[in-house]
Scaffold this motif. Structure first.
Motif, PDB file in Angstrom:
ATOM      1  N   UNK A   9       0.997  -1.294  -0.257  1.00 21.29           N
ATOM      2  CA  UNK A   9       0.226   0.309  -0.153  1.00 21.29           C
ATOM      3  C   UNK A   9       0.697   1.198   0.544  1.00 21.29           C
ATOM      4  N   UNK A  10       0.125   2.448  -0.343  1.00 23.13           N
ATOM      5  CA  UNK A  10       1.188   3.408  -0.402  1.00 23.13           C
ATOM      6  C   UNK A  10       0.284   4.330   1.055  1.00 23.13           C
ATOM      7  N   UNK A  11       0.964   5.204   1.427  1.00 23.97           N
ATOM      8  CA  UNK A  11       1.177   5.914   2.765  1.00 23.97           C
ATOM      9  C   UNK A  11      -0.652   6.711   2.519  1.00 23.97           C
ATOM     10  N   UNK A 176       0.101   2.443 -11.728  1.00 25.11           N
ATOM     11  CA  UNK A 176      -0.579   4.083 -10.633  1.00 25.11           C
ATOM     12  C   UNK A 176      -0.693   4.009  -9.492  1.00 25.11           C
ATOM     13  N   UNK A 177      -0.889   4.940  -8.828  1.00 21.69           N
ATOM     14  CA  UNK A 177      -1.048   5.066  -7.915  1.00 21.69           C
ATOM     15  C   UNK A 177      -2.443   6.085  -6.918  1.00 21.69           C
ATOM     16  N   UNK A 178      -2.992   5.947  -5.486  1.00 23.35           N
ATOM     17  CA  UNK A 178      -3.492   6.955  -5.212  1.00 23.35           C
ATOM     18  C   UNK A 178      -2.825   5.996  -3.817  1.00 23.35           C
ATOM     19  N   UNK A 179      -3.450   8.170  -3.004  1.00 28.32           N
ATOM     20  CA  UNK A 179      -3.669   7.527  -1.480  1.00 28.32           C
ATOM     21  C   UNK A 179      -4.254   6.348  -0.565  1.00 28.32           C
ATOM     22  N   UNK A 197      -5.170  -5.037  -8.697  1.00 25.85           N
ATOM     23  CA  UNK A 197      -3.744  -4.146  -8.856  1.00 25.85           C
ATOM     24  C   UNK A 197      -4.446  -2.674  -8.746  1.00 25.85           C
ATOM     25  N   UNK A 198      -4.425  -1.690  -8.068  1.00 26.92           N
ATOM     26  CA  UNK A 198      -4.743  -0.409  -7.521  1.00 26.92           C
ATOM     27  C   UNK A 198      -6.299  -0.004  -7.548  1.00 26.92           C
ATOM     28  N   UNK A 199      -5.931  -1.651  -6.340  1.00 25.65           N
ATOM     29  CA  UNK A 199      -7.370  -1.523  -5.447  1.00 25.65           C
ATOM     30  C   UNK A 199      -7.857  -0.088  -4.424  1.00 25.65           C
ATOM     31  N   UNK A 200      -8.811   0.645  -4.432  1.00 27.20           N
ATOM     32  CA  UNK A 200      -9.279   1.743  -3.828  1.00 27.20           C
ATOM     33  C   UNK A 200     -10.838   1.212  -3.209  1.00 27.20           C
TER      34      UNK A 200
END
Length: 207
Positions: A9-11, A176-179, A197-200
């Motif tokens: 995960x990204x912060x 790609x990334x998001x917070x 992949x890039x699960x939000x």
């Protein structure tokens, strides 16, 4: 060794993210209110996962993003190798129209394969990849850890995913990334595959 599951995960969000200010490894910012909500939502969605260990960078925004798991008493290690890329003299500043040309020129050169280049006083993607490799080796060598949570940073995450999946660093912008986004990977002992992949979806829950 079976399959090792890695939750990457990204912060969560910081005020610097909102204001468009460059953070990098030299700015130890904290999560804002929205970032803490994101962390809480991720914890609520994944607290049931039996993580054997939590890995973070040494920067507090990653620690705060996994605080719920740490409060459960899960083993935790922080590694500078997981820190964000250093943006050098640009850290703590907003990208201005006068400086956009230099900044985006470097990004374009990275996409062209010149990943040895860096902004003034900063790191190149090649240097970030080099400091990540001992951490990758450590995580993959611990066969007793079947499921781990790794929290890090946007650009560094792109570099890491290239290394794990065998892509040249010139293709890192493909990731790609998001917070507080999630990538789930499986490691068989010889190769990595992406399961998620890039699960939000965890962020879309109403709180």
């Amino acid at each position: 060794m079976g399959v090792k599951k890695i939750y990457l995960i990204r912060h969560g969000q910081t005020d610097f993210n909102v204001r468009g200010i460059v953070q990098g490894s030299g700015v130890d910012s904290s999560l804002n209110e929205a970032g803490h909500r994101q962390a809480a939502r991720f914890f609520a969605a994944y607290r049931h996962v039996a993580f054997d260990r939590v890995y973070t960078s040494v920067l507090q925004r990653t620690h705060q993003s996994v605080r719920g798991f740490l409060e459960l008493g899960l083993p935790h290690e922080q590694h500078a190798g997981l820190n964000e890329i250093s943006w050098g003299t640009r850290e703590g500043t907003r990208i201005t129209p006068e400086e956009d040309e230099e900044y985006f020129s470097v990004l374009q050169q990275w996409r062209a394969g010149q990943t040895h280049l860096s902004l003034q006083g900063g790191e190149s993607p090649d240097q970030v990849a080099a400091r990540q490799r001992p951490v990758i080796d450590l995580i993959t060598s611990r066969s007793h850890e079947k499921t781990v949570l790794v929290c890090m940073h946007g650009r560094a995450m792109r570099v890491l995913l290239c290394q794990l999946l065998g892509y040249p660093l010139s293709q890192m912008d493909s990731f790609e990334h998001h917070n507080l986004c999630l990538y789930q990977l499986d490691y068989t002992g010889s190769m990595f595959t992406v399961r998620n992949f890039l699960d939000v979806r965890h962020l879309q829950e109403t709180v």
